[in-house]
Design a protein around this motif. Structure first.
Motif, mmCIF file in Angstrom:
data_model
loop_
_atom_site.group_PDB
_atom_site.id
_atom_site.type_symbol
_atom_site.label_atom_id
_atom_site.label_comp_id
_atom_site.label_asym_id
_atom_site.label_seq_id
_atom_site.Cartn_x
_atom_site.Cartn_y
_atom_site.Cartn_z
ATOM 1 N N ASN A 1 -24.228 17.787 -4.151
ATOM 2 C CA ASN A 1 -23.347 18.863 -4.606
ATOM 3 C C ASN A 1 -23.128 18.733 -6.097
ATOM 4 O O ASN A 1 -23.478 17.719 -6.709
ATOM 5 N N TRP A 2 -22.553 19.747 -6.677
ATOM 6 C CA TRP A 2 -22.420 19.836 -8.133
ATOM 7 C C TRP A 2 -21.581 18.691 -8.696
ATOM 8 O O TRP A 2 -21.926 18.080 -9.704
ATOM 9 N N SER A 3 -20.470 18.382 -8.024
ATOM 10 C CA SER A 3 -19.583 17.341 -8.543
ATOM 11 C C SER A 3 -20.268 15.977 -8.572
ATOM 12 O O SER A 3 -20.186 15.249 -9.557
ATOM 13 N N ASP A 4 -20.961 15.643 -7.483
ATOM 14 C CA ASP A 4 -21.645 14.338 -7.440
ATOM 15 C C ASP A 4 -22.743 14.273 -8.492
ATOM 16 O O ASP A 4 -22.974 13.247 -9.125
ATOM 17 N N TYR A 5 -23.445 15.398 -8.649
ATOM 18 C CA TYR A 5 -24.510 15.431 -9.641
ATOM 19 C C TYR A 5 -23.939 15.228 -11.046
ATOM 20 O O TYR A 5 -24.452 14.469 -11.858
ATOM 21 N N LYS A 6 -22.833 15.890 -11.289
ATOM 22 C CA LYS A 6 -22.227 15.861 -12.630
ATOM 23 C C LYS A 6 -21.547 14.519 -12.898
ATOM 24 O O LYS A 6 -21.590 14.004 -14.014
ATOM 25 N N ALA A 7 -20.906 13.959 -11.887
ATOM 26 C CA ALA A 7 -20.297 12.630 -11.976
ATOM 27 C C ALA A 7 -19.404 12.462 -13.211
ATOM 28 O O ALA A 7 -19.596 11.557 -14.027
#
Lengths: 815, 113
Positions: free
Chosen positions: A706-712
């Motif tokens: 998901n976007w949040s995990d990718y963005k970290a």
């Protein structure tokens, strides 16, 4: 025998003491363990609450009258003083109490003095700061400040306040970073405040692509360069709305100067020096009462910077008989930078104008003492820079040569006669003015109306900012304000020949002629680092400008009616991006879905369904990011070849240009990859890029991403001590959406102010007031920030105001 | 009894001394008191160790408790992913070693005169 035993034990003890008193023993990063673990003076002492003074009442030399400080529930100081200098003194004192190590390290960083405490590993960083002339710039700023005793008194009082705090400290009270790194705080000075100001100038107005652009033009050829790097994104919606009339007579710019207009066409064989983060930007806007539900103006601002713990911002309120002002300050500078008082509110975003230009220097002698200017040799001024390095007996001495352009930053190893000098507005000693930087912010803090705001900005030069403004009386305004060079078209886009004085800037745009607007018919003003004005603005400027946030904010504000404070918060937290809206449409129009595998087609479907919001749980933003990046790489393989195979610093085209080409010219040969034999168009590139993107995502994350995990996203410690970082946060947001949260960068302070009968404001920043990792105020606002929550700011009417609970209060009396 | 008294005095004097003396003052404190109390060489090290460990560990433990373990959690992570209470143990041991050495020196010194 007893004697032998005794002496053996004695020697062993002494050796052990020495071992445990050794900072960084055997080359390890460890502090001296005896000192560090000693509970009476080592790190354990930082577990005590150092956030409030031990006594409710004490005396300090340097004050004129008693100052009262109230610390609210979030440790925000509210300072009540009888005059401006006492307020500055108290601000310095309390800033030092909460942020002493930050004060120290940020000035070391900017002035090239890190190695003094960190050793060899920061030597090159220090050397670069010295070469860039940051100390020289700060000394020049101080020369101007010193012309006005009343402004100097403020800087001096702030400095005295910091030093009054430092003098009270015992080694056990030093912030933990001093203990870990094994050094102690040193006194503050007005020069350090000037240095800190130049640090901001470096962060915000140090951007430039001269070298990279010169190389791109030389290696790709004029025609391809013009094609890939157009100066103007036709879709940008400028800060000052189109249709604004320029009611002034612009200064004339000499188009042709003797022999100088030659653009260099050679490749500049330098790797480029580190640049400020290109995402340093911000949003701000003000909505007129005609558009708000309450009928009162609302102002909003969120500056986007590298996010650190402790934060770059320190929140506070200052009240004197002349002012009652609340906002955020920069530790290192007195006063409030972004804030509001009982009459007005103001905020800033960065101006992307290129105010850093490079000039090729041709030396006459091998000793590099004289350089060529208009066919005459000219003496360079040599400045010796002694860099102290921990662990070395003698300082490293570097000679920096100053030309009429500025310091020679780049020195070439291969060609001893050709270096590059830096022309930067932040180096200049300000001309004589009625007031300088302290006066600017004092005038804003005490300001009551548009005229005060407008007058204040005439004194402000660097780093140039878009100053947004709103007043209780209903006025809203925005000025693109700073010291802007007068340039010929294209001047400063490329490295220029420094041996012709005609290549110099021809002066500066008068402050009365900067792009500006007051109470436009639209009912709002807004800026998000995009172009300052429509192309009919009479002066040429180049630089780095945002392409998407500004358009979206303008689009949203134009559509909104009956605007409330909640709407403004929602816009700051909006994760929508026009880059995705246009990028996805362009990519989907070209992709050949028929050749995709069944699973890839499912992922493509996610993009069809996407609402272009970078929400934390969404998968589509990840697929979009990978796909767009891969398409970019395949399309601009010509540029990647220069950067990667030939290792030459080169400018990369902007993403908006790629999207524009995908839309308008999918058959253009730029889409043909040089390394393949077949002739390709955008269709083939886009389809293959999608397959590669899906494969890459699958390899890295499987199908659970998901976007949040990718963005970290996480907030890192300022001194890169990882144990003092925030945890990884669950957040949405995107660099090209209003809520510009990126991995370690984003909205460093969110503020919304409603200028009603009683001024009310909301704010939050990802950090905490205390710089002590042992304090509960170290990172207490991080989660709230990540969750999009705001605090109602406690704008105290007087020192007895208790509308919100307080933590503690204390009084400092003069001694 | 003598050993216990030595311990109490070491803790008290050590606490006071550390307010204004460097960390290794604990060596001197334990040494002088061990000399005065004329500790047996065989027990002196461990008596000094116990007293200083109690002083250092106890003080650290107290500060950690008031702080609710916020700082020790971060410093523990910094020094190698240790839970905060391990830092209290390390603190106690470091203090103990130097208290013990001091007491041993005091005792051995007494044998010389």
């Amino acid at each position: 025998m007893q004697l032998v035993k005794f002496f053996t034990a004695l020697v062993a003890t002494v050796l052990l003491i020495l071992l445990f008193d050794w900072h960084q023993p055997f080359g390890s990063p460890l502090p001296a363990l005896g000192r560090f673990f000693n509970p009476a003076a080592g790190f354990w002492q930082n577990a005590r609450s150092l956030d409030t003074p031990p006594l409710g009442q004490f005396q300090l030399p340097g004050l004129q009258q008693e100052v009262q400080v109230v610390l609210d529930e979030r440790l925000v100081p509210h300072i009540f003083a009888a005059n401006t200098t006492d307020a500055a003194f108290a601000q310095g004192y309390i800033t030092a109490m909460h942020r002493l190590w930050q004060l120290d390290i940020s000035v070391r960083q900017v002035s090239g003095r890190l190695s003094e405490v960190l050793g060899e590993r920061t030597l090159e960083l220090d050397r670069l700061q010295r070469r860039k002339g940051l100390v020289y710039a700060a000394q020049n700023a101080l020369v101007a400040w010193e012309r006005l005793p009343e402004e100097m008194a403020i800087v001096q009082a702030y400095s005295d306040g910091i030093n009054a705090y430092i003098r009270q400290l015992k080694p056990r009270d030093y912030p933990i970073e001093f203990k870990l790194l094994g050094y102690k705080p040193e006194p503050w000075s007005p020069l350090k405040s000037a240095l800190f100001f130049k640090n901001m100038a470096q962060t915000l107005s140090g951007g430039n692509d001269d070298l990279e652009a010169s190389n791109a033009r030389a290696l790709l050829g004029e025609a391809l360069f013009e094609f890939l790097y157009p100066e103007l994104n036709p879709r940008q919606s400028p800060i000052i709305p189109e249709g604004t009339t320029w009611d002034f007579q612009p200064l004339e710019i000499k188009k042709d100067t003797t022999g100088a207009v030659t653009l260099l066409s050679e490749v500049i064989e330098h790797q480029s020096i580190p640049k400020p983060n290109r995402f340093n930007g911000s949003n701000n806007w003000a909505v007129s009462g005609s558009k708000t539900a309450s009928g009162k103006p609302i102002l909003a601002n969120d500056p986007h910077l590298t996010l650190t713990l402790p934060s770059i911002w320190y929140e506070l309120q200052l009240q004197t008989p002349e002012m009652n002002v609340y906002g955020v300050s920069l530790p290192g500078l007195p006063g409030i930078i972004i804030g509001f008082n009982e009459h007005i509110a103001w905020g800033v975003t960065n101006v992307g104008h290129d105010v850093t230009d490079w000039y090729k220097i041709t030396w006459v002698d091998e000793a590099k003492k004289r350089y060529l200017l208009d066919d005459q040799p000219r003496e360079a001024t040599l400045r010796e820079e002694a860099i102290k390095v921990r662990g070395r007996d003698r300082p490293v001495v570097d000679t920096v040569r100053y030309t009429i352009w500025g310091p020679v930053v780049y020195e070439s190893a291969e060609s001893p006669y050709q270096d590059m000098a830096m022309r930067w507005v932040a180096h200049d000693t300000p001309e004589n003015k009625p007031f300088y930087d302290m006066g600017v912010f004092l005038r804003l803090m005490t300001g009551k109306n548009y005229d005060d705001y407008s007058e204040a900005l005439t004194g402000y030069d660097v780093p140039a900012q878009n100053f947004v403004f709103a007043a209780k009386n209903g006025d809203i305004a925005l000025k693109v304000n700073g010291k802007f060079p007068l340039k010929r078209p294209q001047q400063g886009r490329f490295v220029q020949d420094g041996s012709f004085s005609g290549n110099a800037w021809q002066g500066f745009i008068p402050k009365s002629q900067v792009p500006q607007v007051r109470n436009p018919a639209l009912g709002f003003v807004a800026s998000a680092n995009q172009n300052s004005a429509a192309p009919d603005y009479p002066y040429y400027y180049n630089g780095g400008f945002d392409d998407y946030r500004g358009r979206y904010i303008n689009r949203r504000l134009a559509a909104m009616e009956n605007v409330t404070v909640e709407d403004m918060k929602a816009l700051q937290l909006d994760n929508y991006s026009i880059k995705a809206e246009e990028g996805v449409a362009a990519l989907l129009a070209l992709v050949d879905a028929a050749v995709l595998s069944a699973t890839d087609r499912q992922w493509l479907e996610k993009l069809h369904q996407w609402d272009f919001r970078f929400e934390k749980a969404a998968q589509a933003p990840v697929i979009f990011e990978y796909w767009l990046r891969e398409t970019y790489k395949q399309t601009f393989d010509e540029v990647y070849k220069i950067a990667e195979q030939d290792s030459i610093a080169v400018l990369f085209p902007e993403v908006w240009r790629l999207i524009e080409l995908l839309e308008a010219e999918p058959e253009h040969p730029i889409f043909n990859r040089q390394a393949t034999k077949v002739q390709e168009t955008a269709r083939a590139i886009v389809t293959e890029a999608f397959q590669t993107a899906c494969a890459d995502i699958r390899e890295q994350y499987g199908s659970d991403f998901n976007w949040s995990d990718y963005k970290a996203t996480r907030i890192a410690h300022l001194g890169r001590i990882d144990a003092f970082n925030s945890p990884i946060l669950s957040t949405g947001g995107y660099g090209d959406a209003p809520n510009a949260i990126k991995r370690g960068h984003g909205p460093s302070w969110r503020m919304v102010v409603e200028l009603g009968e009683e001024v009310q404001a909301w704010g939050v920043y990802p950090g905490g007031q205390s710089g002590n990792p042992g304090s509960r105020f170290y990172d207490n606002m991080v989660q709230q920030w990540a969750d999009g929550e705001y605090h109602l700011l406690f704008f105290m009417q007087n020192s007895a105001d208790r509308k919100q609970p307080i933590l503690s209060e204390f009084k400092i009396a003069p001694r | 009894m003598r050993t216990i008294l030595f311990g109490i005095f070491t803790i008290l004097a050590g606490f006071i001394a550390q307010q204004f003396l460097p960390w290794w003052a604990i060596v001197a404190v334990a040494g002088v008191l061990s000399f005065i109390f004329d500790l047996k060489t065989g027990v002196s090290f461990w008596a000094g160790f116990a007293a200083a460990a109690l002083l250092w560990g106890g003080y650290a433990g107290y500060l950690n408790m008031v702080n609710e373990g916020l700082l020790s959690a971060r410093v523990g992570k910094l020094l190698g992913d240790m839970p905060g209470f391990v830092l209290i143990v390390i603190t106690a041991v470091v203090g103990g070693i130097f208290g013990g050495l001091g007491a041993l020196l005091g005792s051995l010194g007494r044998r010389l005169v």
